[in-house]
Design an enzyme around this catalytic site. Structure first.
Site, PDB file in Angstrom:
ATOM      1  N   TYR A 129       0.827  -1.195   0.000  1.00 14.67           N
ATOM      2  CA  TYR A 129       0.000   0.000   0.000  1.00 14.67           C
ATOM      3  C   TYR A 129       0.866   1.250   0.000  1.00 14.67           C
ATOM      4  O   TYR A 129       2.035   1.217   0.410  1.00 14.67           O
ATOM      5  CB  TYR A 129      -0.920  -0.006   1.230  1.00 14.67           C
ATOM      6  CG  TYR A 129      -2.112   0.903   1.113  1.00 14.67           C
ATOM      7  CD1 TYR A 129      -3.095   0.677   0.164  1.00 14.67           C
ATOM      8  CD2 TYR A 129      -2.264   1.999   1.959  1.00 14.67           C
ATOM      9  CE1 TYR A 129      -4.204   1.504   0.058  1.00 14.67           C
ATOM     10  CE2 TYR A 129      -3.366   2.833   1.865  1.00 14.67           C
ATOM     11  CZ  TYR A 129      -4.323   2.590   0.911  1.00 14.67           C
ATOM     12  OH  TYR A 129      -5.407   3.413   0.799  1.00 14.67           O
ATOM     13  N   ARG A 178     -16.891  -8.330 -14.341  1.00  9.49           N
ATOM     14  CA  ARG A 178     -16.234  -9.541 -14.850  1.00  9.49           C
ATOM     15  C   ARG A 178     -17.219 -10.665 -15.124  1.00  9.49           C
ATOM     16  O   ARG A 178     -16.974 -11.514 -15.973  1.00  9.49           O
ATOM     17  CB  ARG A 178     -15.184 -10.021 -13.844  1.00  9.49           C
ATOM     18  CG  ARG A 178     -13.955  -9.140 -13.744  1.00  9.49           C
ATOM     19  CD  ARG A 178     -12.979  -9.690 -12.740  1.00  9.49           C
ATOM     20  NE  ARG A 178     -13.534  -9.697 -11.382  1.00  9.49           N
ATOM     21  CZ  ARG A 178     -12.909 -10.196 -10.328  1.00  9.49           C
ATOM     22  NH1 ARG A 178     -11.724 -10.753 -10.462  1.00  9.49           N
ATOM     23  NH2 ARG A 178     -13.465 -10.150  -9.132  1.00  9.49           N
TER      24      ARG A 178
END
Length: 265
Positions: free
Chosen positions: A57, A178
């Site tokens: 991150y 998706r």
């Protein structure tokens, strides 16, 4: 009050969560001046939490660190001098406090009181995803009612909130997903158009949007999916990236950047 040990999830080194996370017993201690002790009621797991544990991150804590960026808890004890909180109040800790534990002690200014009657599940997920969706819709482009907003990761938590906020704000949303079966899921939430990744070429997206050039696209995936969104934008459109689910970089050709003056944020 009696001091007791509580369970907490600790990260001592970055890596795969199953390898580096440790479930420990700890004593949060009594709240000192200006502090409150909170019993956590619920704390979600977000993709950013996993990325932090992996060390991938953008902002990483000093280790060892308590995990968890958001959640909801109930105040069980107050230290001297605390104003604006009372025992029994439900509160939302600020990100960074570490919410994956049964109890914690934190400065009172890091705890936001929540309205009575809010469902625990809703309160626990209030900080990250709804706020991300709202800020992306409000901070980058001044959109008129009826304007199109494009997004991939349509079935993510952020994607769900984008669809619902667009409907509330009078905007039209086109979501890329998706799974074929996700079409109805997003339609039921209020999505105007839903395309699968296989059919979401830039040309197809622009066809669906008709005569109006989209000015804002929200990218939580990266790679080819982000490129399709960027190429579907009109002149001076803005692509806002908030995630990288496919772990591939955003690559935009020089032409659209030069001649369409696309903005990447």
């Amino acid at each position: 009050m009696d001091i007791k040990t509580v369970k907490a999830v600790i990260c001592r080194q970055f890596g795969s969560p199953e390898d580096v996370l440790e479930l420990t017993q700890e004593d949060p201690g009594s709240p000192g001046p200006g502090q409150a002790r909170v019993s956590m009621l619920a704390a979600p797991v977000n993709p950013a939490d996993i990325n932090v544990i992996q060390g991938k991150y953008g902002l990483l804590p000093e280790l060892p660190a308590h995990c968890g960026n958001e959640g909801v808890g109930e105040v069980v004890a107050l230290g001297p001098g605390v104003r604006g909180l009372e025992v029994g109040a439900r509160v939302r800790p600020v990100p960074g406090v570490g919410t994956w534990r049964e109890e914690l002690v934190a400065p009172a200014e890091q705890l936001t009181p929540l309205p009575a009657g809010m469902q625990v599940e809703h309160a626990a997920m209030l900080t990250v995803n709804p706020a991300t969706a709202y800020r992306m819709l409000k901070d980058f482009v001044d959109l008129e009612p009826g304007a199109w907003v494009l997004q991939n990761a349509g079935t993510s938590a952020v994607g769900w909130h984008v669809v619902q906020l667009c409907r509330h704000m009078g905007l039209r949303s086109l979501s890329v997903v998706r799974r074929e079966e996700a079409r109805r899921e997003l339609r039921d939430l209020g999505a105007d158009q839903v395309l699968t990744e296989e059919e979401s070429s830039a040309r197809r997206i622009r066809e669906v949007c008709g005569d109006q050039d989209p000015r804002l696209a929200l990218n939580g995936v990266g790679g080819r999916s982000a490129l399709n969104l960027a190429l579907a934008l009109g002149a001076r459109g803005t692509l806002v990236t908030y995630g990288a689910m496919c772990m591939e970089p955003v690559r935009i050709p020089n032409g659209p950047l030069i001649f369409k003056e696309l903005r990447l944020a």
